[in-house]
Enzyme design. Structure first.
Site, mmCIF file in Angstrom:
data_model
loop_
_atom_site.group_PDB
_atom_site.id
_atom_site.type_symbol
_atom_site.label_atom_id
_atom_site.label_comp_id
_atom_site.label_asym_id
_atom_site.label_seq_id
_atom_site.Cartn_x
_atom_site.Cartn_y
_atom_site.Cartn_z
ATOM 1 N N THR A 1 0.810 -1.240 0.000
ATOM 2 C CA THR A 1 0.000 0.000 0.000
ATOM 3 C C THR A 1 0.834 1.276 0.000
ATOM 4 O O THR A 1 0.296 2.356 0.249
ATOM 5 C CB THR A 1 -0.939 0.038 1.231
ATOM 6 N N TRP A 2 2.132 1.163 -0.273
ATOM 7 C CA TRP A 2 2.968 2.375 -0.264
ATOM 8 C C TRP A 2 2.458 3.334 -1.344
ATOM 9 O O TRP A 2 2.135 2.899 -2.455
ATOM 10 C CB TRP A 2 4.428 2.006 -0.527
ATOM 11 N N ASP B 1 -0.148 -5.210 3.499
ATOM 12 C CA ASP B 1 1.002 -4.573 4.133
ATOM 13 C C ASP B 1 0.854 -3.061 4.104
ATOM 14 O O ASP B 1 0.653 -2.467 3.042
ATOM 15 C CB ASP B 1 2.293 -4.955 3.392
ATOM 16 N N TYR C 1 3.283 5.434 5.517
ATOM 17 C CA TYR C 1 2.696 5.600 4.186
ATOM 18 C C TYR C 1 1.578 6.636 4.217
ATOM 19 O O TYR C 1 0.569 6.462 4.899
ATOM 20 C CB TYR C 1 2.193 4.271 3.630
ATOM 21 N N GLN D 1 11.130 -8.220 6.615
ATOM 22 C CA GLN D 1 10.635 -7.733 5.315
ATOM 23 C C GLN D 1 11.777 -7.016 4.599
ATOM 24 O O GLN D 1 12.356 -6.068 5.136
ATOM 25 C CB GLN D 1 9.441 -6.793 5.537
ATOM 26 N N TYR E 1 9.590 -7.109 -0.349
ATOM 27 C CA TYR E 1 8.944 -5.856 -0.763
ATOM 28 C C TYR E 1 9.477 -5.381 -2.113
ATOM 29 O O TYR E 1 10.540 -5.816 -2.545
ATOM 30 C CB TYR E 1 9.016 -4.796 0.335
ATOM 31 N N LEU F 1 8.143 -6.238 -7.711
ATOM 32 C CA LEU F 1 8.149 -5.925 -9.147
ATOM 33 C C LEU F 1 9.189 -4.840 -9.439
ATOM 34 O O LEU F 1 9.136 -4.188 -10.487
ATOM 35 C CB LEU F 1 6.756 -5.446 -9.581
#
Ligand code: NDP
Length: 277
Positions: free
Chosen positions: A19-20, A48, A53, A163, A191, A194
């Protein structure tokens, strides 16, 4: 959905959602809440987030998305190291719970080591477990030297995960940290799996994906999940991409496909300082 075992035997989905950068822009709010809900419907129930954030905004988005279905979710949030005194950990967790609209976190992480006292942070986590406000605790961005320090501290060896930055283009943790954690039964939460989207533009990955009938994101995620003790948390606010990412958990890469990806994106052979974002 494939699952990963936490050290206490509980299993969690191998693929979740990040959700960053959510909760930063008011006009995106509705779309982001809908995206997190869509992810949950698809089975991306491990979510997460962090107090960092959107300055609490991402936790509010998640809170809205999980309303009425909190028990279906495995909620992860994180405390800033400069808030991680024994009492600060408790106070900041309570603030996160308020924003998330729930009475407990499933996993609470120290976001990075910074100047935090590991002993105080672990003591705070212990207080929260005792109060039923968190179910598991863990760390993020800790290298082997940090982990060795952590193991000297009461409660430190009780972490459920570390993490870490981990994707096909960033495999440094495979040299030392991943084996260190695996030897102790602690899974890694990957984390930026991608590479924040940039990895997906790599010609080698695109070509591999096309030849094997999957998308570049699916190839990248399937390779991480193939480890068995890695949980990946890709972020997307796009419903189609969420479905695409979710489907990666159903892909069983063959040994030949894994070997091909490992040749395209080799892990380093010697240790280097831990990279973090
Ligand atoms: P990711 O590697 O998950 O990439 C996210 C980016 O990729 C977004 O721009 C997203 O855009 C895009 N994307 C997602 N799916 C696809 C797809 N199928 N095809 C093309 N593009 C896609 O990066 P993050 O840095 O967000 O990492 C994931 C999560 O990990 C974070 O959200 C956060 O929760 C956590 N994290 C933790 C850190 C820590 O220090 N502990 C540090 C960094 C991240 P769009 O949304 O438009 O689809």
């Amino acid at each position: 959905m494939k699952t990963v075992r936490l050290p206490d035997g509980e299993t969690v989905p191998a693929l979740g959602q990040g959700t960053w950068h959510m909760g930063e822009r008011g006009r995106e709010r509705k779309r982001e809440v809908e995206a997190v809900r869509r992810g949950i419907d698809l089975g991306l129930t491990l979510i997460d987030t962090a107090e960092m954030y959107g300055d609490g905004g991402a936790e509010r988005i998640v809170g809205e998305a999980i309303a009425g279905q909190r028990d279906e979710c495995f909620l992860v949030s994180k405390v800033y190291p400069f808030n991680a005194s024994r009492k600060g950990v408790v106070r900041h967790c309570e603030q996160s719970l308020e924003r998330l609209g729930t009475d407990r976190l499933d996993l609470y992480l120290l976001h990075w080591r910074g100047d935090a006292s590991l002993a105080d942070a672990m003591a705070g986590f212990g207080d929260l477990v005792e109060a039923g406000k968190i179910r598991h605790y863990g760390v993020s961005n800790l290298d082997v030297a940090d982990l060795e320090d952590l193991w000297q501290v009461p409660g430190g060896a009780g972490i459920a995960t570390n993490q870490l930055l981990y994707h096909l283009g960033e495999r440094g943790i495979e040299v030392e940290i991943l084996p260190w954690l695996a030897a102790r039964g602690v899974p890694v939460m990957a984390y930026s799996p991608l590479g924040q989207g940039r990895l997906l533009r790599e010609p080698g990955l695109r070509d591999f994906a096309e030849r094997h009938g999957m998308s570049p994101a699916q190839a990248a995620l399937a390779r991480l999940v193939a480890h068995g003790d890695v949980i990946a948390i890709p972020k997307s606010s796009d419903p189609e991409r969420l479905a695409e990412n979710r489907a990666a958990a159903e892909i069983e890469l063959t040994e030949a496909q894994i070997a091909e990806l490992d040749t395209l994106f080799p892990a380093p052979t010697s240790a280097s300082p831990l990279r973090m974002l």
